[in-house]
Write a protein that holds these residues in place. Structure first.
Motif, PDB file in Angstrom:
ATOM      1  N   PRO A  52      43.617  25.273  -6.472  1.00 33.12           N
ATOM      2  CA  PRO A  52      42.810  24.072  -6.702  1.00 33.12           C
ATOM      3  C   PRO A  52      41.481  24.100  -5.947  1.00 33.12           C
ATOM      4  N   GLU A  53      40.439  23.678  -6.666  1.00 36.96           N
ATOM      5  CA  GLU A  53      39.094  23.554  -6.091  1.00 36.96           C
ATOM      6  C   GLU A  53      38.530  22.203  -6.491  1.00 36.96           C
ATOM      7  N   ALA A  54      37.812  21.557  -5.577  1.00 30.49           N
ATOM      8  CA  ALA A  54      37.161  20.290  -5.908  1.00 30.49           C
ATOM      9  C   ALA A  54      36.104  20.548  -6.981  1.00 30.49           C
ATOM     10  N   LYS A  55      36.070  19.666  -7.968  1.00 31.91           N
ATOM     11  CA  LYS A  55      35.108  19.808  -9.074  1.00 31.91           C
ATOM     12  C   LYS A  55      33.757  19.243  -8.627  1.00 31.91           C
ATOM     13  N   ILE A  56      32.712  20.001  -8.873  1.00 32.97           N
ATOM     14  CA  ILE A  56      31.358  19.588  -8.487  1.00 32.97           C
ATOM     15  C   ILE A  56      30.703  18.896  -9.679  1.00 32.97           C
ATOM     16  N   TYR A  93      40.081  17.629  -8.906  1.00 35.61           N
ATOM     17  CA  TYR A  93      40.275  19.055  -8.622  1.00 35.61           C
ATOM     18  C   TYR A  93      40.531  19.787  -9.929  1.00 35.61           C
ATOM     19  N   THR A  94      40.181  21.067  -9.970  1.00 35.73           N
ATOM     20  CA  THR A  94      40.531  21.898 -11.110  1.00 35.73           C
ATOM     21  C   THR A  94      41.442  23.016 -10.628  1.00 35.73           C
ATOM     22  N   VAL A  95      42.407  23.346 -11.481  1.00 35.32           N
ATOM     23  CA  VAL A  95      43.329  24.445 -11.222  1.00 35.32           C
ATOM     24  C   VAL A  95      43.263  25.358 -12.448  1.00 35.32           C
ATOM     25  N   ALA A  96      42.951  26.639 -12.240  1.00 30.67           N
ATOM     26  CA  ALA A  96      42.965  27.592 -13.348  1.00 30.67           C
ATOM     27  C   ALA A  96      44.399  28.064 -13.532  1.00 30.67           C
ATOM     28  N   VAL A  97      44.898  27.948 -14.762  1.00 27.60           N
ATOM     29  CA  VAL A  97      46.300  28.225 -15.068  1.00 27.60           C
ATOM     30  C   VAL A  97      46.381  29.238 -16.204  1.00 27.60           C
ATOM     31  N   SER A 146      46.076  33.439 -21.923  1.00 30.42           N
ATOM     32  CA  SER A 146      44.887  32.597 -21.914  1.00 30.42           C
ATOM     33  C   SER A 146      44.813  31.910 -20.558  1.00 30.42           C
ATOM     34  N   VAL A 147      43.604  31.625 -20.114  1.00 25.71           N
ATOM     35  CA  VAL A 147      43.418  30.878 -18.879  1.00 25.71           C
ATOM     36  C   VAL A 147      42.751  29.553 -19.237  1.00 25.71           C
ATOM     37  N   ILE A 148      43.366  28.453 -18.797  1.00 23.17           N
ATOM     38  CA  ILE A 148      42.774  27.137 -18.995  1.00 23.17           C
ATOM     39  C   ILE A 148      42.541  26.508 -17.632  1.00 23.17           C
ATOM     40  N   GLU A 149      41.500  25.702 -17.540  1.00 18.92           N
ATOM     41  CA  GLU A 149      41.245  24.944 -16.318  1.00 18.92           C
ATOM     42  C   GLU A 149      41.735  23.528 -16.541  1.00 18.92           C
ATOM     43  N   ILE A 150      42.588  23.075 -15.628  1.00 19.25           N
ATOM     44  CA  ILE A 150      43.167  21.740 -15.737  1.00 19.25           C
ATOM     45  C   ILE A 150      42.601  20.871 -14.623  1.00 19.25           C
ATOM     46  N   ALA A 151      42.039  19.720 -15.010  1.00 23.07           N
ATOM     47  CA  ALA A 151      41.524  18.754 -14.040  1.00 23.07           C
ATOM     48  C   ALA A 151      42.641  17.785 -13.670  1.00 23.07           C
ATOM     49  N   VAL A 152      42.698  17.440 -12.393  1.00 18.37           N
ATOM     50  CA  VAL A 152      43.711  16.501 -11.908  1.00 18.37           C
ATOM     51  C   VAL A 152      43.091  15.677 -10.778  1.00 18.37           C
ATOM     52  N   ALA A 153      43.406  14.378 -10.738  1.00 17.21           N
ATOM     53  CA  ALA A 153      42.891  13.502  -9.685  1.00 17.21           C
ATOM     54  C   ALA A 153      43.720  13.688  -8.423  1.00 17.21           C
ATOM     55  N   ALA A 166      45.509  16.568 -16.428  1.00 21.25           N
ATOM     56  CA  ALA A 166      46.940  16.347 -16.217  1.00 21.25           C
ATOM     57  C   ALA A 166      47.131  15.221 -15.217  1.00 21.25           C
ATOM     58  N   ASP A 167      48.284  14.586 -15.309  1.00 20.36           N
ATOM     59  CA  ASP A 167      48.640  13.568 -14.322  1.00 20.36           C
ATOM     60  C   ASP A 167      48.970  14.234 -12.992  1.00 20.36           C
TER      61      ASP A 167
END
Length: 116
Positions: A20-24, A42-46, A56-63, A97-98
């Motif tokens: 996880p990395e904070a989204k800019i 935050y985004t997590v590459a999955v 495939s790699v997707i980036e998922i944003a999560v609060a 994602a939640d």
């Protein structure tokens, strides 16, 4: 923007590609993106691999910061939603994602639904 719920049980094994990395939100000021409630996004590459197909790699944003996630770890993604977007001649799909949580080592692999 249309939201599309995603059945994660049909995605096979989800594995962390980038922790996880904070989204800019502003690259010039390095301002961090926040949701309506003030939580950092935050985004997590999955990585996603179904039925021996290519990965495939997707980036998922999560609060809020997902805790305990390391690269290579199997993940559980709760409440995954896809959003189609377009800006001028650019377009794509984004994911939110939640929650994104690590699957404890030694836990059984996620069960794949829908047959082989």
């Amino acid at each position: 923007m249309q939201s599309i719920p995603v059945d994660t049980a049909r995605l096979g094994v989800l594995r962390c590609a980038i922790a996880p990395e904070a989204k800019i939100s502003n690259s010039e000021t390095q301002e961090v993106k926040k949701d309506r409630d003030g939580h950092t996004i935050y985004t997590v590459a999955v990585t996603v691999r179904q039925d021996r197909r290519r990965i495939s790699v997707i980036e998922i944003a999560v609060a809020g910061e997902p805790k305990g996630i390391e690269e290579g770890q199997i993940l559980k993604v709760t409440g995954l939603t896809a959003f189609a977007w377009s800006m001028g001649d650019r377009h794509g799909i984004s994911f939110r994602a939640d929650a994104v949580t690590p699957v404890p080592a030694g836990a059984p692999a996620p069960v794949k639904a829908g047959g082989a």
